[in-house]
Design a protein around this motif. Sequence first.
Motif, short mmCIF file in Angstrom:
data_model
loop_
_atom_site.label_atom_id
_atom_site.label_comp_id
_atom_site.label_asym_id
_atom_site.label_seq_id
_atom_site.Cartn_x
_atom_site.Cartn_y
_atom_site.Cartn_z
N GLY A 23 0.87 -1.17 0.00
CA GLY A 23 0.00 0.00 0.00
C GLY A 23 0.90 1.22 0.00
N TYR A 24 0.47 2.34 -0.55
CA TYR A 24 1.36 3.50 -0.68
C TYR A 24 0.57 4.79 -0.77
N TRP A 25 1.25 5.87 -0.47
CA TRP A 25 0.72 7.21 -0.76
C TRP A 25 1.87 8.17 -0.98
N ILE A 26 1.60 9.18 -1.77
CA ILE A 26 2.59 10.20 -2.08
C ILE A 26 2.04 11.53 -1.56
N HIS A 27 2.90 12.31 -0.93
CA HIS A 27 2.44 13.61 -0.43
C HIS A 27 1.91 14.42 -1.62
N HIS A 79 4.04 16.17 -4.14
CA HIS A 79 4.94 15.42 -5.04
C HIS A 79 4.21 14.45 -5.97
N GLN A 80 2.87 14.53 -6.00
CA GLN A 80 2.13 13.61 -6.88
C GLN A 80 2.31 13.99 -8.34
N GLY A 81 2.11 13.02 -9.22
CA GLY A 81 2.15 13.28 -10.66
C GLY A 81 3.56 13.35 -11.22
N ALA A 82 4.55 12.88 -10.46
CA ALA A 82 5.94 12.93 -10.92
C ALA A 82 6.55 11.54 -11.04
N GLY A 83 5.72 10.50 -10.91
CA GLY A 83 6.23 9.14 -11.09
C GLY A 83 6.80 8.50 -9.84
N TYR A 84 6.65 9.16 -8.67
CA TYR A 84 7.26 8.60 -7.46
C TYR A 84 6.59 7.29 -7.00
N ALA A 85 5.26 7.22 -7.09
CA ALA A 85 4.58 6.00 -6.61
C ALA A 85 5.04 4.80 -7.42
N THR A 86 5.13 4.99 -8.72
CA THR A 86 5.58 3.89 -9.59
C THR A 86 7.01 3.48 -9.21
N GLU A 87 7.85 4.46 -9.00
CA GLU A 87 9.27 4.19 -8.69
C GLU A 87 9.42 3.42 -7.36
N ALA A 100 -2.07 -6.09 -4.24
CA ALA A 100 -2.39 -4.68 -3.96
C ALA A 100 -3.83 -4.47 -4.37
N ALA A 101 -4.44 -3.42 -3.84
CA ALA A 101 -5.83 -3.14 -4.20
C ALA A 101 -6.06 -1.65 -4.14
N HIS A 102 -7.00 -1.16 -4.95
CA HIS A 102 -7.34 0.26 -4.89
C HIS A 102 -8.85 0.44 -5.08
N TRP A 120 -12.63 3.75 -8.05
CA TRP A 120 -12.56 5.08 -8.68
C TRP A 120 -11.13 5.61 -8.76
N ASN A 121 -10.18 4.93 -8.08
CA ASN A 121 -8.83 5.49 -7.93
C ASN A 121 -7.93 5.09 -9.12
N ASP A 122 -8.21 5.72 -10.28
CA ASP A 122 -7.49 5.36 -11.51
C ASP A 122 -5.99 5.60 -11.38
N ALA A 123 -5.59 6.66 -10.65
CA ALA A 123 -4.16 6.98 -10.51
C ALA A 123 -3.42 5.81 -9.87
N SER A 124 -4.05 5.19 -8.87
CA SER A 124 -3.42 4.05 -8.20
C SER A 124 -3.42 2.82 -9.12
N GLY A 125 -4.50 2.63 -9.86
CA GLY A 125 -4.57 1.50 -10.81
C GLY A 125 -3.46 1.59 -11.84
N LYS A 126 -3.18 2.82 -12.32
CA LYS A 126 -2.13 2.99 -13.33
C LYS A 126 -0.76 2.64 -12.75
N VAL A 127 -0.55 3.00 -11.48
CA VAL A 127 0.72 2.66 -10.81
C VAL A 127 0.91 1.13 -10.86
N LEU A 128 -0.14 0.41 -10.45
CA LEU A 128 -0.03 -1.06 -10.37
C LEU A 128 0.19 -1.68 -11.74
N GLN A 129 -0.49 -1.13 -12.76
CA GLN A 129 -0.30 -1.66 -14.12
C GLN A 129 1.12 -1.37 -14.61
N ARG A 130 1.61 -0.15 -14.29
CA ARG A 130 2.96 0.22 -14.75
C ARG A 130 4.04 -0.68 -14.15
N ILE A 131 3.81 -1.17 -12.90
CA ILE A 131 4.85 -2.02 -12.29
C ILE A 131 4.64 -3.50 -12.63
C1 LIG Z 1 -2.36 7.23 -6.21
C2 LIG Z 1 -1.05 7.93 -5.95
C3 LIG Z 1 -0.22 7.08 -4.99
C4 LIG Z 1 -0.27 8.11 -7.28
O1 LIG Z 1 0.99 8.71 -6.98
P1 LIG Z 1 1.90 9.41 -8.11
O2 LIG Z 1 3.27 9.54 -7.57
O3 LIG Z 1 1.22 10.63 -8.57
O4 LIG Z 1 1.83 8.26 -9.23
P2 LIG Z 1 2.91 7.95 -10.37
O5 LIG Z 1 4.17 7.67 -9.69
O6 LIG Z 1 2.50 6.83 -11.26
O7 LIG Z 1 2.88 9.26 -11.20
C5 LIG Z 1 1.68 9.69 -11.86
C6 LIG Z 1 1.98 10.41 -13.15
O8 LIG Z 1 3.30 10.98 -13.15
C7 LIG Z 1 3.85 10.76 -14.47
N1 LIG Z 1 5.30 10.93 -14.37
C8 LIG Z 1 5.88 12.14 -14.34
N2 LIG Z 1 7.20 12.00 -14.25
C9 LIG Z 1 7.49 10.67 -14.23
C10 LIG Z 1 8.70 9.90 -14.13
N3 LIG Z 1 9.89 10.49 -14.01
N4 LIG Z 1 8.63 8.55 -14.10
C11 LIG Z 1 7.43 7.94 -14.21
N5 LIG Z 1 6.24 8.62 -14.31
C12 LIG Z 1 6.26 9.98 -14.31
C13 LIG Z 1 3.33 9.39 -14.80
O9 LIG Z 1 3.39 9.13 -16.20
C14 LIG Z 1 1.91 9.50 -14.33
O10 LIG Z 1 1.09 10.15 -15.28
P3 LIG Z 1 -0.36 9.59 -15.69
O11 LIG Z 1 -1.10 9.31 -14.39
O12 LIG Z 1 -0.92 10.69 -16.49
O13 LIG Z 1 -0.13 8.32 -16.46
C15 LIG Z 1 -1.27 9.36 -5.34
O14 LIG Z 1 -2.18 10.04 -6.14
C16 LIG Z 1 -1.73 9.35 -3.89
O15 LIG Z 1 -0.93 9.24 -2.97
N6 LIG Z 1 -3.07 9.49 -3.68
C17 LIG Z 1 -3.63 9.57 -2.33
C18 LIG Z 1 -3.49 8.27 -1.56
C19 LIG Z 1 -3.90 7.07 -2.39
O16 LIG Z 1 -4.95 7.07 -3.02
N7 LIG Z 1 -3.07 6.02 -2.34
C20 LIG Z 1 -3.30 4.78 -3.06
C21 LIG Z 1 -4.24 3.91 -2.31
S1 LIG Z 1 -4.59 2.40 -3.21
#
Ligand SMILES: CC(C)(COP(=O)(O)OP(=O)(O)OC[C@H]1O[C@@H](n2cnc3c(N)ncnc32)[C@H](O)[C@@H]1OP(=O)(O)O)[C@@H](O)C(=O)NCCC(=O)NCCS
Length: 180
Positions: free
Chosen positions: A98-102, A105-113, A133-135, A138-149
């Motif tokens: 399970g994970y979260w990003i502040h 710092h969201q949208g920069a690829g940290y969760a995937t990394e 893992a589970a999300h 509605w949490n597409d951002a988290s789903g994309k992280v899981l698919q990317r890894i």
């Molecule tokens: C869901 C969550 C963890 C995603 O975190 P994130 O760091 O933004 O996710 P990613 O690491 O995949 O990055 C997202 C975007 O950054 C982009 N990105 C930017 N720079 C990047 C890089 N250097 N490397 C990879 N991706 C990068 C990705 O392509 C992705 O874009 P897309 O969503 O348009 O495809 C975050 O939104 C969050 O913490 N939400 C609140 C808590 C939560 O819901 N946690 C999950 C519970 S299941």
Amino acid sequence: MKVPADEVILTDRCRLRYPDEADIPHVWSASLVPGFNDGLAWEHPKNAKELEARLKETREAWAKGSAYAWTAECPETGSFIGRIVIRREDKPGAWAIGYWIHPAHQGAGYATEIASAIVNFGFCRLGATAIRAAHATWNDASGKVLQRIGMRFVGSNPKGFQKRGKWVEEYEYEIHPTPR
Ligand SMILES: CC(C)(COP(=O)(O)OP(=O)(O)OC[C@H]1O[C@@H](n2cnc3c(N)ncnc32)[C@H](O)[C@@H]1OP(=O)(O)O)[C@@H](O)C(=O)NCCC(=O)NCCS
């Protein structure tokens, strides 16, 4: 296998380490952002004292070997990025992440990394044979992280976790080590 508390995992842009008191203001400020907790099983803390108690539980779980939570920070500046946990499940060899990003710092690829690094840690250091893992559906951002890894969708669970007294449906994913 026990993991020492001074163990560190380095990724391209992050240092993952044992959580400490310095993280508390960041956990607090993240959870103040509207909607931040909606996809997480935990609720917004009432006060910093509550976060101190949670930190204690997190460290107890680490000591028992039942869950390893890591703080992700910038290796150069030490600035807080997020949190990731890998928990032992009932089935032998099974773990879950399970994970979260502040929000800063969201949208920069940290969760995937960091998720990719922790899956690797699970297979190589913990001997995991399956990581789940589970999300929230509605949490597409988290789903994309899981698919990317490389996680595979395995099904949905209408009773994933509870939020404000109501069940939240989740999509569930799994990954297995690649045979050498
Ligand atoms: C869901 C969550 C963890 C995603 O975190 P994130 O760091 O933004 O996710 P990613 O690491 O995949 O990055 C997202 C975007 O950054 C982009 N990105 C930017 N720079 C990047 C890089 N250097 N490397 C990879 N991706 C990068 C990705 O392509 C992705 O874009 P897309 O969503 O348009 O495809 C975050 O939104 C969050 O913490 N939400 C609140 C808590 C939560 O819901 N946690 C999950 C519970 S299941």
